[in-house]
Design a protein around this motif. Structure first.
Motif, PDB file in Angstrom:
ATOM      1  N   LEU A  68       0.825  -1.202   0.000  1.00  0.00           N
ATOM      2  CA  LEU A  68       0.000   0.000   0.000  1.00  0.00           C
ATOM      3  C   LEU A  68       0.865   1.260   0.000  1.00  0.00           C
ATOM      4  O   LEU A  68       0.600   2.203  -0.751  1.00  0.00           O
ATOM      5  CB  LEU A  68      -0.935  -0.023   1.207  1.00  0.00           C
ATOM      6  N   ILE A  69       1.915   1.266   0.790  1.00  0.00           N
ATOM      7  CA  ILE A  69       2.794   2.432   0.864  1.00  0.00           C
ATOM      8  C   ILE A  69       3.566   2.616  -0.436  1.00  0.00           C
ATOM      9  O   ILE A  69       3.569   3.704  -1.033  1.00  0.00           O
ATOM     10  CB  ILE A  69       3.759   2.311   2.059  1.00  0.00           C
ATOM     11  N   VAL A  70       4.220   1.560  -0.906  1.00  0.00           N
ATOM     12  CA  VAL A  70       5.056   1.681  -2.112  1.00  0.00           C
ATOM     13  C   VAL A  70       4.212   2.004  -3.338  1.00  0.00           C
ATOM     14  O   VAL A  70       4.563   2.880  -4.134  1.00  0.00           O
ATOM     15  CB  VAL A  70       5.875   0.389  -2.341  1.00  0.00           C
ATOM     16  N   SER A  71       3.086   1.329  -3.501  1.00  0.00           N
ATOM     17  CA  SER A  71       2.241   1.573  -4.665  1.00  0.00           C
ATOM     18  C   SER A  71       1.640   2.969  -4.640  1.00  0.00           C
ATOM     19  O   SER A  71       1.542   3.623  -5.683  1.00  0.00           O
ATOM     20  CB  SER A  71       1.131   0.527  -4.748  1.00  0.00           C
ATOM     21  N   SER A  72       1.235   3.430  -3.469  1.00  0.00           N
ATOM     22  CA  SER A  72       0.681   4.787  -3.371  1.00  0.00           C
ATOM     23  C   SER A  72       1.729   5.827  -3.726  1.00  0.00           C
ATOM     24  O   SER A  72       1.448   6.787  -4.464  1.00  0.00           O
ATOM     25  CB  SER A  72       0.143   5.049  -1.963  1.00  0.00           C
ATOM     26  N   ALA A 123      -7.819  -0.964  -4.025  1.00  0.00           N
ATOM     27  CA  ALA A 123      -8.689  -1.700  -4.949  1.00  0.00           C
ATOM     28  C   ALA A 123      -7.850  -2.530  -5.917  1.00  0.00           C
ATOM     29  O   ALA A 123      -8.163  -3.699  -6.195  1.00  0.00           O
ATOM     30  CB  ALA A 123      -9.583  -0.734  -5.716  1.00  0.00           C
ATOM     31  N   ASN A 124      -6.765  -1.946  -6.410  1.00  0.00           N
ATOM     32  CA  ASN A 124      -5.868  -2.673  -7.319  1.00  0.00           C
ATOM     33  C   ASN A 124      -5.245  -3.875  -6.619  1.00  0.00           C
ATOM     34  O   ASN A 124      -5.142  -4.962  -7.205  1.00  0.00           O
ATOM     35  CB  ASN A 124      -4.778  -1.738  -7.840  1.00  0.00           C
ATOM     36  N   LEU A 125      -4.832  -3.697  -5.374  1.00  0.00           N
ATOM     37  CA  LEU A 125      -4.245  -4.811  -4.621  1.00  0.00           C
ATOM     38  C   LEU A 125      -5.262  -5.931  -4.415  1.00  0.00           C
ATOM     39  O   LEU A 125      -4.937  -7.110  -4.560  1.00  0.00           O
ATOM     40  CB  LEU A 125      -3.726  -4.332  -3.262  1.00  0.00           C
ATOM     41  N   VAL A 127      -8.112  -6.700  -6.176  1.00  0.00           N
ATOM     42  CA  VAL A 127      -8.464  -7.391  -7.410  1.00  0.00           C
ATOM     43  C   VAL A 127      -7.250  -8.137  -7.974  1.00  0.00           C
ATOM     44  O   VAL A 127      -7.338  -9.306  -8.351  1.00  0.00           O
ATOM     45  CB  VAL A 127      -9.028  -6.395  -8.451  1.00  0.00           C
ATOM     46  N   GLY A 128      -6.108  -7.460  -8.018  1.00  0.00           N
ATOM     47  CA  GLY A 128      -4.900  -8.089  -8.550  1.00  0.00           C
ATOM     48  C   GLY A 128      -4.446  -9.276  -7.719  1.00  0.00           C
ATOM     49  O   GLY A 128      -4.019 -10.297  -8.265  1.00  0.00           O
ATOM     50  N   GLY A 129      -4.525  -9.147  -6.396  1.00  0.00           N
ATOM     51  CA  GLY A 129      -4.117 -10.241  -5.519  1.00  0.00           C
ATOM     52  C   GLY A 129      -4.988 -11.469  -5.674  1.00  0.00           C
ATOM     53  O   GLY A 129      -4.486 -12.590  -5.692  1.00  0.00           O
ATOM     54  N   ILE A 130      -6.284 -11.268  -5.816  1.00  0.00           N
ATOM     55  CA  ILE A 130      -7.193 -12.402  -6.001  1.00  0.00           C
ATOM     56  C   ILE A 130      -6.947 -13.059  -7.360  1.00  0.00           C
ATOM     57  O   ILE A 130      -6.933 -14.287  -7.467  1.00  0.00           O
ATOM     58  CB  ILE A 130      -8.658 -11.956  -5.826  1.00  0.00           C
ATOM     59  N   CYS A 131      -6.727 -12.244  -8.392  1.00  0.00           N
ATOM     60  CA  CYS A 131      -6.424 -12.807  -9.715  1.00  0.00           C
ATOM     61  C   CYS A 131      -5.107 -13.575  -9.695  1.00  0.00           C
ATOM     62  O   CYS A 131      -4.988 -14.650 -10.289  1.00  0.00           O
ATOM     63  CB  CYS A 131      -6.383 -11.703 -10.770  1.00  0.00           C
ATOM     64  N   ARG A 150       1.497 -12.707  -0.227  1.00  0.00           N
ATOM     65  CA  ARG A 150       2.789 -12.131   0.164  1.00  0.00           C
ATOM     66  C   ARG A 150       3.649 -11.836  -1.057  1.00  0.00           C
ATOM     67  O   ARG A 150       4.264 -10.786  -1.156  1.00  0.00           O
ATOM     68  CB  ARG A 150       3.513 -13.069   1.136  1.00  0.00           C
ATOM     69  N   ILE A 151       3.701 -12.786  -1.999  1.00  0.00           N
ATOM     70  CA  ILE A 151       4.484 -12.570  -3.219  1.00  0.00           C
ATOM     71  C   ILE A 151       3.919 -11.390  -3.998  1.00  0.00           C
ATOM     72  O   ILE A 151       4.659 -10.513  -4.446  1.00  0.00           O
ATOM     73  CB  ILE A 151       4.499 -13.845  -4.082  1.00  0.00           C
ATOM     74  N   PHE A 152       2.613 -11.356  -4.165  1.00  0.00           N
ATOM     75  CA  PHE A 152       1.975 -10.271  -4.917  1.00  0.00           C
ATOM     76  C   PHE A 152       2.257  -8.918  -4.266  1.00  0.00           C
ATOM     77  O   PHE A 152       2.601  -7.952  -4.954  1.00  0.00           O
ATOM     78  CB  PHE A 152       0.464 -10.518  -5.015  1.00  0.00           C
ATOM     79  N   CYS A 153       2.119  -8.846  -2.956  1.00  0.00           N
ATOM     80  CA  CYS A 153       2.337  -7.575  -2.257  1.00  0.00           C
ATOM     81  C   CYS A 153       3.793  -7.119  -2.333  1.00  0.00           C
ATOM     82  O   CYS A 153       4.063  -5.941  -2.604  1.00  0.00           O
ATOM     83  CB  CYS A 153       1.889  -7.679  -0.799  1.00  0.00           C
ATOM     84  N   TYR A 154       4.719  -8.029  -2.091  1.00  0.00           N
ATOM     85  CA  TYR A 154       6.121  -7.624  -2.134  1.00  0.00           C
ATOM     86  C   TYR A 154       6.572  -7.302  -3.556  1.00  0.00           C
ATOM     87  O   TYR A 154       7.495  -6.517  -3.756  1.00  0.00           O
ATOM     88  CB  TYR A 154       7.018  -8.683  -1.493  1.00  0.00           C
ATOM     89  N   ALA A 155       5.935  -7.884  -4.561  1.00  0.00           N
ATOM     90  CA  ALA A 155       6.272  -7.563  -5.950  1.00  0.00           C
ATOM     91  C   ALA A 155       5.886  -6.122  -6.294  1.00  0.00           C
ATOM     92  O   ALA A 155       6.422  -5.547  -7.244  1.00  0.00           O
ATOM     93  CB  ALA A 155       5.590  -8.532  -6.903  1.00  0.00           C
ATOM     94  N   GLN A 156       5.015  -5.535  -5.506  1.00  0.00           N
ATOM     95  CA  GLN A 156       4.624  -4.142  -5.747  1.00  0.00           C
ATOM     96  C   GLN A 156       5.766  -3.174  -5.472  1.00  0.00           C
ATOM     97  O   GLN A 156       5.652  -1.978  -5.728  1.00  0.00           O
ATOM     98  CB  GLN A 156       3.408  -3.773  -4.891  1.00  0.00           C
ATOM     99  N   ALA A 157       6.892  -3.662  -4.981  1.00  0.00           N
ATOM    100  CA  ALA A 157       8.062  -2.803  -4.768  1.00  0.00           C
ATOM    101  C   ALA A 157       8.484  -2.133  -6.066  1.00  0.00           C
ATOM    102  O   ALA A 157       9.038  -1.038  -6.053  1.00  0.00           O
ATOM    103  CB  ALA A 157       9.226  -3.621  -4.200  1.00  0.00           C
ATOM    104  N   GLY A 158       8.207  -2.782  -7.186  1.00  0.00           N
ATOM    105  CA  GLY A 158       8.527  -2.179  -8.482  1.00  0.00           C
ATOM    106  C   GLY A 158       7.809  -0.868  -8.717  1.00  0.00           C
ATOM    107  O   GLY A 158       8.257  -0.036  -9.519  1.00  0.00           O
TER     108      GLY A 158
END
Length: 181
Positions: A68-72, A123-125, A127-131, A150-158
């Motif tokens: 949430l922090i990195v993506s925002s 919202a992106n997290l 929907v994207g996480g469930i997909c 966990r993988i999906f969330c940490y990949a948001q570091a990009g």
């Protein structure tokens, strides 16, 4: 006389030591919150193979907060650069506006999106996480949600690359996909 353990040498060998649990630096209590956050970001961006290979399977709150922090911040950076170009031009930016990721959005709408960025990211997290979890569950036997989350969330570091002027959001999107796969 040789000293033999009480249950014999086999008993000593049978006593397994617990496997060390790898925690992301942001989840490790040894680091301060901010230092752990930046160390996690550094590990993911510069040593992703090692980070994801050793990533634990438990806990969802820390990775969710990290994403949430990195993506925002990444989304805010991308919106800021577009606003910076459009504001002085007064919607007469010409050909450069065609290169920007949010074509046709005026300064007012960009500011509204900046204010709503945490909600958009959440919202992106979701929907994207469930997909992502669904796609992982389709191709593997592991149907547990938490490790995929966990993988999906940490990949948001990009998404931190969204801070790069003008083309950062494009680079961020590609890097997030590369980190997930």
């Amino acid at each position: 006389a040789v000293m033999e353990p009480e249950g014999g040498w086999g008993a000593v060998a049978a006593m397994a030591e617990p496997e060390p649990v790898f925690r992301a630096p942001g989840e490790d209590q040894e680091f301060a919150s901010l230092a752990g956050f930046f160390r996690t970001l550094h590990e993911i961006l510069f040593r992703p193979g090692e980070f994801f290979q050793n990533l634990g399977r438990e806990g969802w709150a820390g990775p969710t907060a990290f994403a949430l922090i990195v993506s925002s911040i990444g989304l805010l950076g991308a919106l800021f650069w577009q606003l910076l170009v459009l504001a002085p031009a007064g919607d007469t930016s010409g050909d450069i506006a065609k290169l920007l990721p949010f074509q046709g959005l005026g300064p007012g709408l960009l500011l509204a999106m900046m204010a709503a960025s945490p909600v958009l990211v959440l919202a992106n997290l979701g929907v994207g996480g469930i997909c992502w979890w669904g796609s992982v569950a389709l191709v593997s036997a592991d149907r547990d949600f938490t490790p995929a989350w966990r993988i999906f969330c940490y990949a948001q570091a990009g998404m931190a690359l969204g801070l790069i002027p003008f083309f950062g959001l494009l680079v961020a999107g590609i890097w997030v996909l590369a980190l997930m796969y």
